[in-house]
Design a protein around this motif. Structure first.
Motif, PDB file in Angstrom:
ATOM      1  N   GLY A  61      46.403  38.875  34.904  1.00  0.00           N
ATOM      2  CA  GLY A  61      45.949  40.240  34.613  1.00  0.00           C
ATOM      3  C   GLY A  61      45.054  40.775  35.718  1.00  0.00           C
ATOM      4  O   GLY A  61      45.191  41.909  36.164  1.00  0.00           O
ATOM      5  N   GLU A  62      44.151  39.937  36.204  1.00  0.00           N
ATOM      6  CA  GLU A  62      43.260  40.356  37.293  1.00  0.00           C
ATOM      7  C   GLU A  62      44.054  40.627  38.556  1.00  0.00           C
ATOM      8  O   GLU A  62      43.747  41.556  39.309  1.00  0.00           O
ATOM      9  CB  GLU A  62      42.214  39.272  37.563  1.00  0.00           C
ATOM     10  CG  GLU A  62      41.167  39.176  36.476  1.00  0.00           C
ATOM     11  CD  GLU A  62      40.298  37.920  36.559  1.00  0.00           C
ATOM     12  OE1 GLU A  62      39.395  37.807  35.738  1.00  0.00           O
ATOM     13  OE2 GLU A  62      40.563  37.057  37.434  1.00  0.00           O
ATOM     14  N   GLY A  63      45.090  39.830  38.789  1.00  0.00           N
ATOM     15  CA  GLY A  63      45.931  40.020  39.969  1.00  0.00           C
ATOM     16  C   GLY A  63      46.691  41.336  39.903  1.00  0.00           C
ATOM     17  O   GLY A  63      46.790  42.056  40.897  1.00  0.00           O
ATOM     18  N   THR A 118      45.934  32.147  43.600  1.00  0.00           N
ATOM     19  CA  THR A 118      45.503  31.262  44.690  1.00  0.00           C
ATOM     20  C   THR A 118      43.975  31.194  44.775  1.00  0.00           C
ATOM     21  O   THR A 118      43.400  30.110  44.913  1.00  0.00           O
ATOM     22  CB  THR A 118      46.073  31.753  46.041  1.00  0.00           C
ATOM     23  OG1 THR A 118      47.482  31.917  45.896  1.00  0.00           O
ATOM     24  CG2 THR A 118      45.790  30.778  47.153  1.00  0.00           C
ATOM     25  N   ALA A 119      43.332  32.361  44.679  1.00  0.00           N
ATOM     26  CA  ALA A 119      41.864  32.395  44.740  1.00  0.00           C
ATOM     27  C   ALA A 119      41.257  31.628  43.573  1.00  0.00           C
ATOM     28  O   ALA A 119      40.293  30.878  43.739  1.00  0.00           O
ATOM     29  CB  ALA A 119      41.369  33.847  44.735  1.00  0.00           C
ATOM     30  N   ALA A 120      41.834  31.793  42.395  1.00  0.00           N
ATOM     31  CA  ALA A 120      41.307  31.098  41.215  1.00  0.00           C
ATOM     32  C   ALA A 120      41.469  29.580  41.362  1.00  0.00           C
ATOM     33  O   ALA A 120      40.591  28.814  40.971  1.00  0.00           O
ATOM     34  CB  ALA A 120      42.003  31.594  39.954  1.00  0.00           C
ATOM     35  N   CYS A 121      42.583  29.153  41.962  1.00  0.00           N
ATOM     36  CA  CYS A 121      42.788  27.718  42.210  1.00  0.00           C
ATOM     37  C   CYS A 121      41.683  27.177  43.123  1.00  0.00           C
ATOM     38  O   CYS A 121      41.093  26.151  42.855  1.00  0.00           O
ATOM     39  CB  CYS A 121      44.132  27.463  42.878  1.00  0.00           C
ATOM     40  SG  CYS A 121      45.557  27.776  41.831  1.00  0.00           S
ATOM     41  N   SER A 122      41.425  27.893  44.223  1.00  0.00           N
ATOM     42  CA  SER A 122      40.424  27.442  45.194  1.00  0.00           C
ATOM     43  C   SER A 122      39.048  27.331  44.561  1.00  0.00           C
ATOM     44  O   SER A 122      38.254  26.482  44.955  1.00  0.00           O
ATOM     45  CB  SER A 122      40.334  28.419  46.367  1.00  0.00           C
ATOM     46  OG  SER A 122      41.537  28.407  47.086  1.00  0.00           O
ATOM     47  N   GLN A 123      38.758  28.228  43.615  1.00  0.00           N
ATOM     48  CA  GLN A 123      37.420  28.201  43.005  1.00  0.00           C
ATOM     49  C   GLN A 123      37.346  27.275  41.800  1.00  0.00           C
ATOM     50  O   GLN A 123      36.347  27.271  41.088  1.00  0.00           O
ATOM     51  CB  GLN A 123      37.014  29.620  42.616  1.00  0.00           C
ATOM     52  CG  GLN A 123      36.808  30.480  43.848  1.00  0.00           C
ATOM     53  CD  GLN A 123      36.394  31.902  43.515  1.00  0.00           C
ATOM     54  OE1 GLN A 123      36.009  32.197  42.401  1.00  0.00           O
ATOM     55  NE2 GLN A 123      36.493  32.776  44.498  1.00  0.00           N
ATOM     56  N   GLY A 124      38.437  26.555  41.559  1.00  0.00           N
ATOM     57  CA  GLY A 124      38.423  25.599  40.458  1.00  0.00           C
ATOM     58  C   GLY A 124      38.475  26.249  39.085  1.00  0.00           C
ATOM     59  O   GLY A 124      38.066  25.658  38.099  1.00  0.00           O
ATOM     60  N   ASN A 125      38.990  27.486  39.010  1.00  0.00           N
ATOM     61  CA  ASN A 125      39.025  28.186  37.727  1.00  0.00           C
ATOM     62  C   ASN A 125      40.273  27.902  36.906  1.00  0.00           C
ATOM     63  O   ASN A 125      40.355  28.325  35.772  1.00  0.00           O
ATOM     64  CB  ASN A 125      38.937  29.707  37.949  1.00  0.00           C
ATOM     65  CG  ASN A 125      37.539  30.134  38.358  1.00  0.00           C
ATOM     66  OD1 ASN A 125      36.678  29.302  38.590  1.00  0.00           O
ATOM     67  ND2 ASN A 125      37.326  31.432  38.432  1.00  0.00           N
ATOM     68  N   LEU A 126      41.266  27.281  37.492  1.00  0.00           N
ATOM     69  CA  LEU A 126      42.488  26.989  36.740  1.00  0.00           C
ATOM     70  C   LEU A 126      42.673  25.482  36.648  1.00  0.00           C
ATOM     71  O   LEU A 126      42.393  24.750  37.601  1.00  0.00           O
ATOM     72  CB  LEU A 126      43.709  27.628  37.420  1.00  0.00           C
ATOM     73  CG  LEU A 126      43.829  29.142  37.298  1.00  0.00           C
ATOM     74  CD1 LEU A 126      45.011  29.656  38.099  1.00  0.00           C
ATOM     75  CD2 LEU A 126      43.980  29.544  35.838  1.00  0.00           C
TER      76      LEU A 126
HETATM   77  C1  LIG Z   1      36.131  32.008  38.710  1.00  0.00           C
HETATM   78  O1  LIG Z   1      35.272  31.931  37.558  1.00  0.00           O
HETATM   79  C2  LIG Z   1      33.989  32.498  37.751  1.00  0.00           C
HETATM   80  C3  LIG Z   1      33.166  32.239  36.499  1.00  0.00           C
HETATM   81  O2  LIG Z   1      33.900  32.558  35.348  1.00  0.00           O
HETATM   82  C4  LIG Z   1      34.135  33.989  38.084  1.00  0.00           C
HETATM   83  O3  LIG Z   1      32.869  34.576  38.306  1.00  0.00           O
HETATM   84  C5  LIG Z   1      35.006  34.138  39.320  1.00  0.00           C
HETATM   85  O4  LIG Z   1      35.213  35.516  39.589  1.00  0.00           O
HETATM   86  C6  LIG Z   1      36.342  33.460  39.113  1.00  0.00           C
HETATM   87  N1  LIG Z   1      37.101  33.534  40.350  1.00  0.00           N
HETATM   88  C7  LIG Z   1      38.375  33.942  40.409  1.00  0.00           C
HETATM   89  C8  LIG Z   1      38.969  34.009  41.754  1.00  0.00           C
HETATM   90  O5  LIG Z   1      39.017  34.238  39.419  1.00  0.00           O
END
Ligand SMILES: *[C@@H]1O[C@H](CO)[C@@H](O)[C@H](O)[C@H]1NC(C)=O
Ligand SMILES: *[C@@H]1O[C@H](CO)[C@@H](O)[C@H](O)[C@H]1NC(C)=O
Ligand SMILES: *[C@@H]1O[C@H](CO)[C@@H](O)[C@H](O)[C@H]1NC(C)=O
Length: 347
Positions: A61-63, A118-126
């Protein structure tokens, strides 16, 4: 809670998915099944993916939102400003005509989803991805740099975008081929712009060792590149393989023989409407009420933007603080400046 949720759905008309899930992060009590069944306009395979990976759906959704924001930015001075009338989908309103504008929205959305995942993967969010594990250890013994830090795993993001975004193409027609081609073009352009970043280590920056990693480009860069592709988009037509009635590939319309578009071409089937008037049939919202520039002779100028219907002038006074001086000690004294200004909107 349920009532609030319903009311909220009614308000949420644009970019449904991201808007839905931004609110849903506070409604954690609902299970993935309920959430995924409530999202209207998901294709069966998208619904299944939603149920198995609810965490990824938020990022998707964010993408999609990233894509549409970029689209609105790139087309802020054009008659078509990235909005459409008509069918509402999880990606917002969709253009009915297979025009070059439709081509742009598909490419930027597919790229946006790949970028966000991809960004979420790098930040460990998925949960099922992270940094690119192939990029570890030495890259080149002789030049002496090695992979370090977190390399963005764009292959994962691209594959995820493919699985989710492409799954909405369920009709076996020429438009499906067009949409899939443009989705792929958007993702390809993202992949081509991945960057190598390096950092030197050693006494006073002497670079005795160097570590490098892959990063995502800023999405604005992808926006400009796709805008360029949009200007050079090519018209195509479907080719039906002999006995099958379904179109099986696209070829350039104004070419001899069977020349296919390249991987990064944006392709369209139909010519664009002029976007002057509101028209449900084409998805055009028209330019009435749009801001225009009184002196420009290009697309944002009132003549072009308003399609010759003329414009309204609104005068206003801008007021701000000016000539501020610091007095010892300790206050700042300013004058008030003002200026008459005007803006124009299309009739
Ligand atoms: C990853 O999660 C953090 C904390 O929920 C959030 O602030 C950040 O925007 C997320 N990053 C992405 C790339 O979704
Ligand atoms: C695009 O133009 C339409 C029609 O004037 C307007 O209603 C809409 O708010 C505009 N959208 C954006 C994002 O500027
Ligand atoms: C209008 O267009 C002129 C010429 O292209 C430009 O110099 C000016 O900054 C524009 N004005 C606004 C308000 O965008």
């Amino acid at each position: 809670m349920i009532l609030q949720f319903r009311l909220w759905i009614l308000n949420c008309t644009f970019f449904f998915l991201s808007c839905l899930f931004r609110a849903l992060t506070s409604v954690v009590a609902l299970g993935a099944n309920i959430i995924c069944n409530k999202i209207p306009g998901l294709a069966p395979r998208q619904r299944a993916l939603c149920q198995s990976r609810p965490d990824a759906i938020i990022v998707i959704g964010e993408g999609a939102q990233l894509g549409i924001n970029e689209c609105q930015y790139q087309f802020r001075y054009s008659r078509w400003n990235c909005s459409a009338l008509g069918e509402r989908t999880v990606f917002g309103q969709e253009l009915r005509v297979g025009s070059r504008e439709a081509a742009f929205t598909y490419a930027i959305t597919a790229a946006g989803v790949a970028h966000a995942v991809t960004a979420a993967c790098s930040q460990g969010n998925l949960s099922q991805c992270g940094c690119d594990r192939d990029k570890q250890g030495y890259h080149d013994q002789e030049e002496g740099w090695k992979w370090g830090g977190c390399s963005a795993d764009v292959k994962y993001g691209v594959e995820f975008s493919r699985r989710f975004v492409d799954a909405r193409e369920i009709k076996k027609n020429a438009r499906r081929l067009m949409n899939l081609h443009n989705n792929e073009a958007g993702r390809k352009i993202l992949e081509e712009r991945m960057k190598l970043e390096c950092k030197c280590h050693g006494v006073s920056g002497s670079c005795t060792t160097k570590t490098c990693w892959i990063t995502l480009p800023k999405f604005r860069e992808i926006g400009y590149l796709l805008k360029g592709r949009y200007s050079e988009a090519v018209q195509v037509e479907p080719v039906r393989a002999s006995r099958l009635r379904q179109p099986s590939f696209l070829r350039l319309k104004l070419a001899r023989g069977y020349q296919k578009p390249t991987d990064t071409d944006l392709v369209y089937l139909e010519r664009s409407p002029n976007y002057c008037e509101e028209d449900k049939a084409t998805g055009s919202t028209g330019t009435q009420g749009r801001l225009c520039n009184g002196t420009s002779t290009s697309a944002d100028g009132c003549n072009v933007m308003c399609c010759g219907r003329g414009f309204n002038t609104h005068q206003y006074t801008k007021v701000w603080q000016c000539n501020c001086k610091f007095h010892w000690c300790c206050f700042v004294k300013c004058n008030t400046c003002s200026e008459r200004s005007e803006v124009f909107t299309c009739k």
